[in-house]
Design an enzyme around this catalytic site. Structure first.
Site, PDB file in Angstrom:
ATOM      1  N   VAL A   1      63.415  18.135  -3.851  1.00  0.00           N
ATOM      2  CA  VAL A   1      61.966  18.069  -3.998  1.00  0.00           C
ATOM      3  C   VAL A   1      61.514  19.415  -4.558  1.00  0.00           C
ATOM      4  CG1 VAL A   1      59.759  17.810  -2.798  1.00  0.00           C
ATOM      5  CG2 VAL A   1      61.736  16.448  -2.072  1.00  0.00           C
TER       6      VAL A   1
ATOM      7  N   GLY B   1      56.445  15.437   3.362  1.00  0.00           N
ATOM      8  CA  GLY B   1      57.161  14.219   3.746  1.00  0.00           C
ATOM      9  C   GLY B   1      57.910  13.549   2.613  1.00  0.00           C
ATOM     10  N   ILE B   2      57.935  14.165   1.444  1.00  0.00           N
ATOM     11  CA  ILE B   2      58.595  13.543   0.290  1.00  0.00           C
ATOM     12  C   ILE B   2      60.104  13.516   0.490  1.00  0.00           C
ATOM     13  CG2 ILE B   2      59.023  13.773  -2.195  1.00  0.00           C
ATOM     14  CD1 ILE B   2      56.135  14.935  -2.391  1.00  0.00           C
TER      15      ILE B   2
ATOM     16  N   GLU C   1      70.020  25.465  -6.573  1.00  0.00           N
ATOM     17  CA  GLU C   1      71.305  25.686  -5.898  1.00  0.00           C
ATOM     18  C   GLU C   1      72.007  26.950  -6.394  1.00  0.00           C
ATOM     19  OE1 GLU C   1      73.505  21.999  -6.335  1.00  0.00           O
ATOM     20  OE2 GLU C   1      72.699  21.289  -4.427  1.00  0.00           O
TER      21      GLU C   1
ATOM     22  N   TYR D   1      68.339  18.004   7.778  1.00  0.00           N
ATOM     23  CA  TYR D   1      69.205  16.859   8.080  1.00  0.00           C
ATOM     24  C   TYR D   1      69.484  16.745   9.580  1.00  0.00           C
ATOM     25  CZ  TYR D   1      69.921  16.657   3.051  1.00  0.00           C
ATOM     26  OH  TYR D   1      69.716  16.554   1.694  1.00  0.00           O
TER      27      TYR D   1
END
Length: 167
Positions: free
Chosen positions: A89, A97-98, A21, A133
């Site tokens: 992740v 797909g985690i 981040e 999202y």
């Protein structure tokens, strides 16, 4: 890729999200704080982790490759809610797909606890996460509802608390 999602233990705490981040200087809590707040009789948050088998471990040797940290909140309009604080992740494990698995498990917890909402914040520069999202049905309320994220830091809280009327 084969992976497993489970509830975190206090040994699973990591610092890598702050680096991703671009805010490592913003992390002001210790592993002891996380242990005290999340792994006690009345925890302040829940955490799920994603693990891969030993043969798929990261370059650094980790089998824990992602996590989702969430906590309960309340909406006066909708009732019980969950706030997803972090979904992370490791870069080398993205696209398998985690992240979706972690998010789906948080959604499952949200519904099991009879919560009406799953809310989260995304940094404005993080278009991949915003797209991730949105592709799963999340709505960006920044424009549609004109919401702004407001925060009181430690000094502001001290100042505000000192202004509270004395009984």
């Amino acid at each position: 890729m084969n992976f497993n999602i489970r509830d975190a233990t206090k040994e699973d705490c990591k610092d890598e999200l702050a680096l991703y981040e671009k805010m490592p200087d913003q992390v002001k809590i210790s592993h002891e704080d996380l242990e005290r707040d999340g792994f006690c009789p009345n925890p302040c948050f829940g955490c799920l982790i994603a693990e891969v088998p030993e043969e798929n471990k990261s370059k650094e040797g980790f089998t824990t490759v992602g996590y989702a940290l969430y906590f309960y909140t309340y909406s006066t309009r909708k009732g019980r809610a969950v706030h997803l604080e972090d979904l992370y992740v490791m870069p080398e494990f993205r696209g398998f797909g985690i992240g979706k698995g972690l998010l789906s498990n948080v959604a499952k917890v949200t519904k099991e606890k009879q919560c009406a909402l799953l809310q989260l914040s995304v940094l404005d520069w993080n278009t991949p996460s915003r797209d991730f999202y949105a592709a799963r049905g999340a709505q960006d309320l920044t424009v549609t509802e004109g919401l702004h994220l407001i925060r009181f830091d430690e000094q502001s809280l001290d100042d505000l608390g000192n202004d509270a009327p004395k009984n």
